[in-house]
Design a protein around this motif. Structure first.
Motif, PDB file in Angstrom:
ATOM      1  N   PHE A  20       0.833  -1.187   0.000  1.00 43.97           N
ATOM      2  CA  PHE A  20       0.000   0.000   0.000  1.00 43.97           C
ATOM      3  C   PHE A  20       0.876   1.249   0.000  1.00 43.97           C
ATOM      4  N   LEU A  21       0.585   2.173  -0.892  1.00 44.47           N
ATOM      5  CA  LEU A  21       1.331   3.424  -0.954  1.00 44.47           C
ATOM      6  C   LEU A  21       0.344   4.584  -0.889  1.00 44.47           C
ATOM      7  N   TYR A  22       0.762   5.628  -0.180  1.00 42.34           N
ATOM      8  CA  TYR A  22      -0.094   6.805  -0.069  1.00 42.34           C
ATOM      9  C   TYR A  22       0.781   8.039  -0.098  1.00 42.34           C
ATOM     10  N   SER A  23       0.330   9.079  -0.745  1.00 36.81           N
ATOM     11  CA  SER A  23       1.032  10.352  -0.615  1.00 36.81           C
ATOM     12  C   SER A  23       0.062  11.500  -0.797  1.00 36.81           C
ATOM     13  N   SER A  24       0.399  12.599  -0.139  1.00 33.74           N
ATOM     14  CA  SER A  24      -0.428  13.789  -0.221  1.00 33.74           C
ATOM     15  C   SER A  24       0.510  14.991  -0.315  1.00 33.74           C
TER      16      SER A  24
END
Ligand SMILES: *[C@@H]1O[C@H](CO)[C@@H](O)[C@H](O)[C@H]1NC(C)=O
Ligand SMILES: *[C@@H]1O[C@H](CO)[C@@H](O)[C@H](O)[C@H]1NC(C)=O
Ligand SMILES: *[C@@H]1O[C@H](CO)[C@@H](O)[C@H](O)[C@H]1NC(C)=O
Ligand SMILES: *[C@@H]1O[C@H](CO)[C@@H](O)[C@H](O)[C@H]1NC(C)=O
Ligand SMILES: *[C@@H]1O[C@H](CO)[C@@H](O)[C@H](O)[C@H]1NC(C)=O
Ligand SMILES: *[C@@H]1O[C@H](CO)[C@@H](O)[C@H](O)[C@H]1NC(C)=O
Ligand SMILES: *[C@@H]1O[C@H](CO)[C@@H](O)[C@H](O)[C@H]1NC(C)=O
Length: 606
Positions: A518-522
């Protein structure tokens, strides 16, 4: 297709020909004038270092300490307009060859670094860097000062690993003109920095393409390798065949806009221009989009970020903090895997680009990233569903004389699902894009004040599955807010004053789940610039600019925060932090309490 000398000067000189105070759009373009630049250099003052605020590029954990660095090209760009690009033969660095031969760890990170200096007076110039025809960097130069300027731009080029592994040719096109007034000559070095994983056991995840096919113009040329799109009906394309064992394909699009469309989002409709008999104001309204086609069918679109180059609105705003994206123009990915079925026949297919409502000129090209099935000679596929229901564009136009209000909105939706059968099984891929655009342009005070307020909202996603499981589900949501106020006052003859306020930003969220985890960026990246200037014959003779930028990135791969402000070439404060603790961000002042800014000129000795 060598453009005319006038078109050559592209974003910059053309602007100088416009009569700025005439009415409207010309206000966005100005140059620093002689009095601000002509002064003899003061040798005891060091050159100014310009920079674009961005997240530092760091090698992943467990990679070699220092990079293996190779100078690819060293060039001088004086009278280069309309001349062939500067080129150098490329051979994969020994460290990379050794790693591919299994004598070291696999490539962990590749960074392309452009480092340049310039002294004197010069316009902002667009330039491109290509390796074997594939564009690696699109960028704009910084505008120099008498004492000189320096700047560097770094781009993560790891995704071009396949290209870096093969011998080829590096080409740089930076169309510059030098004369008595515009004296700046750019000197640049282009360096490749490679980092490798420490130990030979390679990470299995192969994320980079096996083959990168350029969709650009081939050398020899007296220009950049990009296509130049000159009007709304102009479609530039290239025919090419792809390997028959391709199982995934992604089109990476490079875009920049110049001359009459440099500030496309401020352009009024043509009926306003005609009614007011304005001859120097670019029109076609304020909506633009790049449309990508394969064999004539729309496969996706790019609703581009509104990059403002270093001479834009008020050049004093961008010293030394440059506009978001101006040193490293964003690129846009369109996944065309659902369409592979019809591309796997070994025949040539037509990859084309057009720009809705375009005025002269848009520079566009693309790299086609292809993943190949090493366990089979032939993959097969078919499109299952496809919906590209055209552009929905609405313009609400009201004006009386030079004052008026134009509200434009647009929507586009593209989605396609297709399967590809390879040694990985039968994998079904869906790619979709959903775009929304709102723009308001208000002209008041007899056309001397213009306020542009625009939001682009672009969502795209990829979903892949095989017979048993979801392999990847990825969504990218980008919002580009833009607000520009420009007000012209005290016009006397060929002189006038201009006040400006510019706010622009990129808000981006990315989530990705699947086999690789799982990858997330903001990202929240926002600039506010305020400036005033006195302009004489399109040269800025005096003025002041102030810019404040807040950059906030939070992701599963790390965090980065920076809050920086500059005024009149001086950094007022600069705070940064790369820890992911909450406190690091709450310290950030989110209120933007700086003073005003506006559009494009040359500064005379600032
Ligand atoms: C040159 O710059 C130095 C340092 O900023 C300053 O002290 C000096 O007065 C300047 N000389 C001239 C001639 O402007
Ligand atoms: C380019 O590299 C040369 C040799 O290392 C160096 O002397 C020069 O200052 C560099 N120029 C720039 C603009 O970085
Ligand atoms: C649009 O541009 C193309 C390419 O330069 C040119 O051939 C064509 O005549 C132009 N069309 C119009 C309507 O200007
Ligand atoms: C429009 O401008 C042209 C050239 O500047 C001028 O000759 C003409 O009289 C103008 N027409 C109107 C209706 O103002
Ligand atoms: C409005 O601007 C036009 C063009 O700049 C000028 O000719 C006209 O006199 C102006 N009108 C008023 C009321 O100031
Ligand atoms: C710009 O328009 C948006 C949406 O219509 C609005 O919310 C925002 O307040 C406007 N910004 C300014 C500075 O007027
Ligand atoms: C801006 O800085 C220059 C020196 O770089 C100085 O001469 C000038 O007075 C400053 N302007 C203002 C308004 O502070």
């Amino acid at each position: 297709m060598a453009p005319s000398a006038a078109a050559a000067i592209s974003s910059i000189l053309l602007l100088a020909l416009l009569h700025p105070a005439a009415a409207t759009a010309a206000r966005h373009r100005h140059r620093l004038g002689a009095s601000l630049l002509a002064a003899a250099p003061n040798v005891s003052q060091p050159p100014t270092t310009f920079f674009e605020v961005d997240r530092p590029i760091r090698p992943p954990r467990g990679s070699s300490a220092g990079p293996c660095s190779t100078l690819l090209l060293s060039g001088t760009f004086g009278a280069t307009y309309g001349r062939p690009p500067v080129t150098a033969a490329y051979a994969p660095p020994a460290c990379l060859a050794a790693s591919r031969a299994g004598g070291g760890g696999a490539l962990a990170l590749a960074v392309l670094e452009w480092s340049a200096d310039c002294r004197g007076r010069q316009f902002d110039r667009i330039f491109g860097v290509w390796l074997s025809g594939a564009e690696l960097l699109r960028s704009c130069t910084a505008e120099p000062r008498p004492n000189g300027i320096l700047w560097t731009v770094s781009r993560d080029v790891t995704r071009y690993a396949a290209l870096l592994a093969e011998p080829g040719e590096v080409a740089v096109y930076l169309g510059n003109l030098v004369d008595k007034t515009y004296t700046g000559v750019y000197h640049a070095n282009l360096t490749l920095h490679l980092y490798f994983h420490d130990t030979p056991p390679q990470p299995p995840a192969q994320q980079q393409a096996d083959l990168i096919v350029p969709i650009s113009r081939s050398l020899p040329l007296n220009d950049g390798q990009w296509f130049a799109i000159q009007n709304a009906t102009d479609v530039q394309s290239k025919k090419l065949a792809i390997p028959s064992n391709t199982y995934r394909a992604v089109l990476e699009v490079f875009v920049s806009f110049h001359s009459d469309d440099e500030f496309w989002y401020t352009n009024p409709p043509n009926d306003y221009i005609q009614a007011n008999n304005l001859s120097n104001v670019p029109g076609n309204g304020a909506f633009r989009e790049v449309v990508a086609r394969v064999d004539g069918e729309v496969v996706g679109a790019v609703w581009p970020f509104t990059v403002i180059y270093t001479g834009g609105v008020n050049p004093l705003l961008w010293r030394p903090i440059t506009g978001i994206g101006s040193f490293n123009l964003p690129t846009y990915d369109i996944d065309i895997t659902p369409f592979l079925g019809k591309l796997l026949d070994g025949e040539e297919h037509d990859f084309g680009f057009g720009v809705t409502n375009a005025l002269d000129v848009w520079y566009i090209d693309a790299n086609l990233h292809l993943w190949l099935d090493h366990n089979s000679e032939k993959t097969t596929g078919s499109l299952l569903s496809y919906d590209a229901s055209g552009l929905d564009l609405n313009v609400n136009s009201e004006f009386s004389g030079l004052d008026g209000q134009f509200v434009t909105s647009a929507i586009r939706h593209v989605s396609a699902t297709g399967w590809v059968k390879s040694s990985y099984g039968e994998v079904t891929t869906t790619f979709y894009q959903r775009f929304r655009y709102e723009n308001s342009n208000v002209f008041s005070k007899n056309g001397t004040v213009q306020i542009t307020n625009q939001t682009i909202d672009a969502k795209s996603g990829i979903f892949t599955k095989d017979a048993t499981a979801v392999l990847l589900s990825e969504e990218l949501h980008k919002i580009f807010p833009l607000y520009i106020y420009t007000g012209t006052t005290d016009k006397v003859g060929d002189e006038y004053s201009l006040d400006s306020l510019v706010k622009l930003g990129i808000n981006e969220k990315k989530t990705s789940g699947g086999k690789l985890g799982f990858l997330y960026s903001s990202l929240h990246n926002a600039q506010t610039g305020r400036g005033t200037m006195r302009v004489k014959k399109n040269l800025v003779v005096s003025g002041l600019g102030k810019t404040h930028q807040v950059y906030k990135y939070v992701g599963t791969d790390g965090c980065y925060f920076r809050d920086v402000s500059s005024r009149n070439y001086t950094i007022l404060f600069d705070r940064s932090d790369d820890s992911c603790s909450k406190g690091a961000y709450s310290r950030a002042s989110t209120k933007l309490n700086d003073q005003p800014a506006r559009r494009k000129l040359l500064v005379n000795k600032l």
